[in-house]
Structure formats: structure tokens, C-alpha cells
Design a protein around this motif. Structure first.
Motif, PDB file in Angstrom:
ATOM      1  N   LEU A 247       0.895  -1.395   0.045  1.00 11.26           N
ATOM      2  CA  LEU A 247      -0.112  -0.071   0.192  1.00 11.26           C
ATOM      3  C   LEU A 247       1.055   1.364  -0.382  1.00 11.26           C
ATOM      4  CD1 LEU A 247      -2.491   0.768   0.134  1.00 11.26           C
ATOM      5  CD2 LEU A 247      -2.674   0.978   2.937  1.00 11.26           C
ATOM      6  N   SER A 248       1.927   1.213   0.753  1.00  7.99           N
ATOM      7  CA  SER A 248       2.875   2.570   0.331  1.00  7.99           C
ATOM      8  C   SER A 248       3.299   2.230  -0.163  1.00  7.99           C
ATOM      9  CB  SER A 248       4.111   2.170   1.641  1.00  7.99           C
ATOM     10  OG  SER A 248       5.030   1.401   1.345  1.00  7.99           O
ATOM     11  N   GLY A 249       3.422   1.615  -0.612  1.00 12.25           N
ATOM     12  CA  GLY A 249       4.579   1.240  -2.369  1.00 12.25           C
ATOM     13  C   GLY A 249       3.600   1.872  -3.503  1.00 12.25           C
ATOM     14  N   LEU A 250       2.451   1.799  -3.113  1.00  8.31           N
ATOM     15  CA  LEU A 250       1.573   2.369  -4.319  1.00  8.31           C
ATOM     16  C   LEU A 250       1.356   3.880  -4.318  1.00  8.31           C
ATOM     17  CD1 LEU A 250      -1.466   0.095  -4.266  1.00  8.31           C
ATOM     18  CD2 LEU A 250       0.172   0.640  -5.911  1.00  8.31           C
ATOM     19  N   ILE A 251       1.160   4.039  -3.000  1.00  6.55           N
ATOM     20  CA  ILE A 251       0.844   6.034  -1.970  1.00  6.55           C
ATOM     21  C   ILE A 251       2.757   6.009  -3.125  1.00  6.55           C
ATOM     22  CG2 ILE A 251       1.292   7.445  -0.651  1.00  6.55           C
ATOM     23  CD1 ILE A 251      -0.218   5.303   0.791  1.00  6.55           C
ATOM     24  N   ALA A 252       3.994   6.032  -2.749  1.00  7.57           N
ATOM     25  CA  ALA A 252       4.872   6.647  -3.131  1.00  7.57           C
ATOM     26  C   ALA A 252       5.092   6.107  -4.319  1.00  7.57           C
ATOM     27  CB  ALA A 252       6.219   5.400  -2.685  1.00  7.57           C
ATOM     28  N   THR A 253       4.541   5.329  -5.164  1.00  9.31           N
ATOM     29  CA  THR A 253       4.919   5.419  -6.590  1.00  9.31           C
ATOM     30  C   THR A 253       3.997   6.641  -7.525  1.00  9.31           C
ATOM     31  OG1 THR A 253       5.124   2.970  -7.049  1.00  9.31           O
ATOM     32  CG2 THR A 253       4.110   3.837  -9.091  1.00  9.31           C
ATOM     33  N   GLY A 254       3.108   7.130  -6.465  1.00 15.13           N
ATOM     34  CA  GLY A 254       2.107   8.297  -6.952  1.00 15.13           C
ATOM     35  C   GLY A 254       2.903   9.132  -7.078  1.00 15.13           C
ATOM     36  N   VAL A 255       3.926   9.805  -5.509  1.00 11.89           N
ATOM     37  CA  VAL A 255       4.246  10.459  -5.744  1.00 11.89           C
ATOM     38  C   VAL A 255       5.699  10.675  -6.678  1.00 11.89           C
ATOM     39  CG1 VAL A 255       5.858  11.205  -4.607  1.00 11.89           C
ATOM     40  CG2 VAL A 255       4.226  10.765  -3.271  1.00 11.89           C
ATOM     41  N   VAL A 256       6.358   9.795  -6.786  1.00 13.61           N
ATOM     42  CA  VAL A 256       7.329  10.058  -8.074  1.00 13.61           C
ATOM     43  C   VAL A 256       6.872  10.120  -9.445  1.00 13.61           C
ATOM     44  CG1 VAL A 256       8.813   7.819  -9.242  1.00 13.61           C
ATOM     45  CG2 VAL A 256       8.718   7.477  -6.678  1.00 13.61           C
ATOM     46  N   ALA A 257       5.496   9.527  -9.708  1.00 11.59           N
ATOM     47  CA  ALA A 257       4.999   9.500 -10.996  1.00 11.59           C
ATOM     48  C   ALA A 257       4.633  10.900 -11.562  1.00 11.59           C
ATOM     49  CB  ALA A 257       3.873   8.856 -11.245  1.00 11.59           C
ATOM     50  N   PHE A 258       4.560  12.117 -10.515  1.00 12.41           N
ATOM     51  CA  PHE A 258       4.395  13.550 -10.561  1.00 12.41           C
ATOM     52  C   PHE A 258       5.813  13.834 -11.432  1.00 12.41           C
ATOM     53  CE2 PHE A 258       6.140  17.890  -8.839  1.00 12.41           C
ATOM     54  CZ  PHE A 258       4.295  18.814  -9.362  1.00 12.41           C
ATOM     55  N   TYR A 259       6.782  13.408 -11.206  1.00 19.80           N
ATOM     56  CA  TYR A 259       8.102  13.515 -11.848  1.00 19.80           C
ATOM     57  C   TYR A 259       8.772  13.053 -13.571  1.00 19.80           C
ATOM     58  CZ  TYR A 259       9.393  15.463  -6.943  1.00 19.80           C
ATOM     59  OH  TYR A 259       9.467  16.016  -6.341  1.00 19.80           O
ATOM     60  N   GLY A 260       7.191  12.447 -13.995  1.00 16.75           N
ATOM     61  CA  GLY A 260       7.378  11.818 -15.201  1.00 16.75           C
ATOM     62  C   GLY A 260       7.516  10.195 -15.497  1.00 16.75           C
ATOM     63  N   ASN A 261       7.552   9.497 -16.703  1.00 13.71           N
ATOM     64  CA  ASN A 261       7.632   8.352 -16.589  1.00 13.71           C
ATOM     65  C   ASN A 261       9.210   7.583 -16.386  1.00 13.71           C
ATOM     66  OD1 ASN A 261       5.088   8.035 -17.249  1.00 13.71           O
ATOM     67  ND2 ASN A 261       5.482   7.952 -19.504  1.00 13.71           N
ATOM     68  N   ASP A 262       9.968   8.508 -16.543  1.00 14.48           N
ATOM     69  CA  ASP A 262      11.140   8.098 -16.543  1.00 14.48           C
ATOM     70  C   ASP A 262      11.347   8.084 -15.254  1.00 14.48           C
ATOM     71  OD1 ASP A 262      11.850   8.400 -19.285  1.00 14.48           O
ATOM     72  OD2 ASP A 262      13.110  10.549 -19.117  1.00 14.48           O
ATOM     73  N   ALA A 263      11.124   9.055 -13.725  1.00 13.39           N
ATOM     74  CA  ALA A 263      11.102   8.960 -12.759  1.00 13.39           C
ATOM     75  C   ALA A 263      10.493   7.133 -12.458  1.00 13.39           C
ATOM     76  CB  ALA A 263      10.708  10.293 -12.160  1.00 13.39           C
ATOM     77  N   VAL A 264       9.565   7.654 -12.917  1.00 15.33           N
ATOM     78  CA  VAL A 264       8.315   5.969 -12.598  1.00 15.33           C
ATOM     79  C   VAL A 264       9.884   5.028 -12.951  1.00 15.33           C
ATOM     80  CG1 VAL A 264       6.815   4.225 -13.338  1.00 15.33           C
ATOM     81  CG2 VAL A 264       6.770   6.785 -12.478  1.00 15.33           C
ATOM     82  N   ALA A 265      10.286   4.871 -14.058  1.00 13.68           N
ATOM     83  CA  ALA A 265      10.750   3.969 -15.247  1.00 13.68           C
ATOM     84  C   ALA A 265      11.944   3.838 -13.217  1.00 13.68           C
ATOM     85  CB  ALA A 265      10.902   4.252 -15.524  1.00 13.68           C
ATOM     86  N   ALA A 266      13.160   4.457 -13.762  1.00 11.73           N
ATOM     87  CA  ALA A 266      14.180   4.210 -13.113  1.00 11.73           C
ATOM     88  C   ALA A 266      14.124   4.637 -11.406  1.00 11.73           C
ATOM     89  CB  ALA A 266      14.956   6.045 -12.525  1.00 11.73           C
ATOM     90  N   TRP A 267      12.451   4.834 -11.070  1.00 11.79           N
ATOM     91  CA  TRP A 267      11.459   3.389  -9.467  1.00 11.79           C
ATOM     92  C   TRP A 267      11.521   2.653  -9.912  1.00 11.79           C
ATOM     93  CZ3 TRP A 267      11.798   6.083  -4.888  1.00 11.79           C
ATOM     94  CH2 TRP A 267      11.310   5.300  -4.076  1.00 11.79           C
ATOM     95  N   GLY A 268      10.975   1.871 -10.722  1.00 13.07           N
ATOM     96  CA  GLY A 268      11.136   0.850 -11.282  1.00 13.07           C
ATOM     97  C   GLY A 268      12.055  -0.015 -10.911  1.00 13.07           C
TER      98      GLY A 268
END
Length: 453
Positions: A247-268
């Protein structure tokens, strides 16, 4: 070092080593898988980045059930209730089958809703639909494989599951480039390769369960009812504590997504590296519960606290060494996992900061696992909630507000360190409280566990 302490160290080593080898193979496979997917471009990597928190949700449920499996079966075996332990194994397989099947169906029907609410772009939908069908099948197969492993671990057998994990990982790594590039299946090919590998693993592990006669169908409705109640009594709290991280991972991904797809890709990609970095911790969290369960079931409980302290000391030392290695190789590792320089730069920055806190993360995970196995699920739940909702997520968000993506990484690092300290202090405080409540008992922890049973 006392003879008792030496014996505990040896037992923990022999239980942990096979699982460590197996988990090391799995994590290596995931990194290789990420490297292959990274050659496909930013959008496929972003899809994987959005899929990881959902995968963590499935993992949370299966691990919660796995903890309950190990606790109740090993306790029954410690009390010499062998037939009852086998009947519990059958009930667990059926329960897991139903729960994970329902969850995967719900996730498939809500895939677009999930991606949009995580901050994903509608341009990702075709990739999501192509990838999620085989990926959810692989998640279901992986869960069933995990339940099979849990039954073996509860019986004190970790060597065979470790061998199966290695075999599954080899199959996956061989099939990955074949499906992705040779057969030109792209992102979906990575998931289909995992489906094939997990299918082979399930066949082997359940054949082993049948051969060793580790499960048996309950013969009366009374046995079924009692077994389900026993399972639920452990599963509810442990599953809830395991549900909090995804659940916290979902929230954290939502925060990271604010910085764009590249940030989400790096986070993954960073999540895959994190899994690899805490592999020793994960192996210990799987090896310790059957040891604790058997000690508890046979009322040999004076060694439980000593076992936990041995494991925590080992985690602190091993994570320090792994952190140094991760930081030193952060640049070549980032370039190897993706051809997109913007994603590699973000990942490199992450690897300079967040891994410094993996020791604190490891201690929290270890304490949660130990508390669940000891029959203190409420404390395990409290530690999980405090770690994520009082430390990790607030500081991650605060760091993001103050210093952008760099601040987000610093916040995540600080949150993990504080959480590790608080987890250990809460654990020690509970033991001190037990000593004050039961001053005449040689082992107040044992008295508490017997009462909880």
C-alpha cells in the motif's frame, strides 16, 4: 560464545543458506530481466514501474499467508501433531488458491483505473494490456509456488525449495531473450518466460509435496473448521502487516509519478535492485519462522530472543558490506540496466542515497517476521504501520516538497533508518515489559507465548 549460542548460529546458517542461494538466483534473474526490458525503451520500463507496487500487493498477501503457514504447521510439528500439520497444509493450499485467484481477476478488470490513479499516461494502456495478462498469470503461479515452499519450510526443509528456486531462475533467464527478442514478443515475452519458469517450478514443488506426504485432506468437518480458525487467527494480522508495504509502495509510486515516466521507470529498476540488496534479510525472514515455531510448539522458548539478536547483528554487518558494493558500482549498474540516459541518471542518484538505509529496512523486516512467528502479530502490525506511515512515506513526501526528486530519495533513506531504530526499540521495550510482568518466570517471553497460544 556459549554452546547454546553456537548451536543457534549453526541452525540459522543451515536453514538460511539454501534459501539465500535460491533467492539470490531469483533476484539475479529479476535484474537480468530488467536489463532485457530496459533495451525496449522508456515506455515498457514505465509499465513495469507501475506494475511493481501491484506485484508487491500480491506478494504481501502471499507472504502473510506464508507466515501463517510456517507458524501453525511448525508449531503443530513441535507439539508432535504430525497428521494435523499435514491437514493444515492442505487447507492452506486451498485458501491461497482462492485468495490469489480472486485478487488477480480484480486487478485485471481494474488495470486502466489503477494505472491512471497512479499517475500513468494513457499512452501506456496498450503496453499494460499486453503485459498484464501473462504477468498476472505468472503472479498467480508464483504465489502457488511460494505456498509450496512455505509448506516445505514449515517442515524444516529449505534445501529442496532452494534448488527449485535456482532451477526456476535459470529457466527464466534462458527464455527471456528467446521470447523478448528472438520471437519478437517484446514486453509480454518477459512475462511469458516467467509463466513457463513458474509452471515448471510448481510441477516440481507439488510433486515433492506429494512424494514426501506433506499434506493430507482433512477427514472431518470439525478438523476443517478448527484448522481454518487456527489459520485465520495467524493470517489476519500477519497479512494485514504484509499488506501495508505494498500500500505504501502504491502511494510512493504515485508521488514519484509526479516527476514523469522516466522517474517511474528508474524507481521500478531501483525496486529490483533493492530486492537484490536485501536478499539476506528476505532469506532470514523465511528461515527464522519455522525455527521459532518449533521452539514455541515444544515449549523450548528461552532461545527465541537470542536467535533474533543473532539475526539482527548479522543483518547489520551484511547490509553494510552490500551497501558499500552497491554505491561503488552504482554508475556501471545504472548504465547496464537501461539504454535511456535520463533514466540511468535518476537511478544512479538513487543508488548513491537510498541503499545507505537498507540496514534499517532489514532490521524492521526481521523484527516483523520474528514477532509474527512468536505469536505477537499485533506488535508486528504496529511496527509495519509505524515504519511506513510514520517514517518512510511522510519523510519521502517532505523531501520531495523541499528538494524535488533528490529530496524524495533522501526522505526515503532517512525514513528507513529511523524505522529500523524504532523497530528495535519497540521490540526491546516489549521484552522489558514482559520481564516486569512475569518476574518469577525464568523466561517471561515463553510465558507470554504460552498464554497467547
Amino acid at each position: 560464545m556459549t554452546q547454546q549460542s553456537q548451536s543457534l548460529r549453526q541452525q540459522l546458517f543451515h536453514m538460511t543458506l539454501p534459501m539465500l542461494i535460491g533467492m539470490l538466483a531469483v533476484s539475479s534473474c529479476q535484474l537480468v530481466d530488467s536489463a532485457f526490458i530496459g533495451q525496449l525503451g522508456a515506455q515498457p520500463l514505465a509499465v513495469v514501474g507501475f506494475s511493481i507496487p501491484i506485484y508487491q500487493l500480491i506478494i504481501g498477501i502471499q507472504v502473510g499467508l506464508g507466515i501463517a503457514t510456517t507458524a501453525i504447521i511448525s508449531t503443530a510439528l513441535g507439539a508432535n501433531k504430525n497428521t494435523y500439520a499435514k491437514q493444515l497444509g492442505a487447507l492452506i493450499i486451498v485458501t491461497g488458491f482462492i485468495l490469489i485467484s480472486m485478487l488477480c481477476l480484480i486487478l485485471w478488470s481494474a488495470q486502466q483505473f489503477i494505472v491512471v490513479n497512479l499517475g500513468g499516461d494513457t499512452a501506456l494502456f496498450p503496453f499494460v494490456r499486453e503485459y498484464w495478462f501473462p504477468w498476472l498469470i505468472s503472479c498467480w503461479l508464483g504465489a502457488m509456488l511460494y505456498f509450496g515452499f512455505s509448506i516445505f519450510r514449515a517442515h524444516g526443509e529449505t534445501r529442496f525449495p532452494g534448488i527449485v528456486l535456482v532451477l526456476v531462475s535459470i529457466i527464466n533467464m534462458v527464455l527471456d531473450p528467446l521470447f523478448i527478442f528472438v520471437l519478437d514478443m517484446g514486453l509480454a515475452g518477459a512475462a511469458w518466460a516467467t509463466v513457463c519458469a513458474f509452471s515448471a517450478g510448481c510441477i516440481i514443488i507439488f510433486a515433492g509435496i506429494h512424494r514426501k506426504d506433506l499434506i493430507r485432506l482433512p477427514d472431518t468437518m470439525v478438523t476443517i473448521t478448527a484448522g481454518v480458525k487456527r489459520l485465520l487467527s495467524f493470517m489476519a494480522a500477519s497479512m494485514l502487516s504484509q499488506f501495508i508495504p505494498p500500500l505504501s509502495g502504491l502511494i510512493a509510486t504515485g508521488v514519484v509519478a509526479f516527476y514523469g515516466n522516466d522517474a517511474v521507470a528508474a524507481w521500478g529498476l531501483a525496486s529490483r535492485i533493492e530486492f537484490f540488496s536485501i536478499i539476506i534479510v528476505l532469506s532470514l525472514t523465511m528461515a527464522m519462522p519455522p525455527m521459532i515455531g518449533k521452539l514455541r510448539g515444544s515449549n523450548q522458548l528461552t532461545q527465541i530472543d537470542q536467535l533474533v539478536r543473532i539475526a539482527v547483528s548479522f543483518v547489520m554487518l551484511s547490509q553494510l558490506a552490500l551497501t558499500v558494493i552497491t554505491v561503488l558500482f552504482s554508475s556501471p549498474l545504472s548504465r547496464a540496466l537501461t539504454t535511456e540516459s535520463s533514466i540511468a541518471d535518476i537511478l544512479h542518484e538513487y543508488l548513491w542515497l537510498v541503499p545507505l538505509s537498507y540496514g534499517g529496512l532489514g532490521i524492521s523486516m526481521l523484527i516483523v517476521s520474528a514477532c509474527s512467528a512468536m505469536g505477537m502479530p499485533a506488535l508486528a502490525l504496529l511496527i509495519s504501520a509505524l515504519r511506513l506511515f510514520s517514517c518512510y512515506l511522510p519523510l519521502l513526501w517532505l523531501g520531495s516538497e523541499i528538494a524535488g526528486l533528490t529530496g524524495l530519495f533522501i526522505g526515503a533513506m532517512t525514513g528507513n533508518l529511523i524505522a529500523g531504530y524504532l523497530s528495535w526499540q519497540l521490540y526491546k521495550k516489549r521484552l522489558t515489559l514482559l520481564h516486569s510482568q512475569y518476574p518469577t518466570v525464568v523466561n517471561p517471553l515463553a510465558e507470554n507465548l504460552l498464554t497467547a497460544s
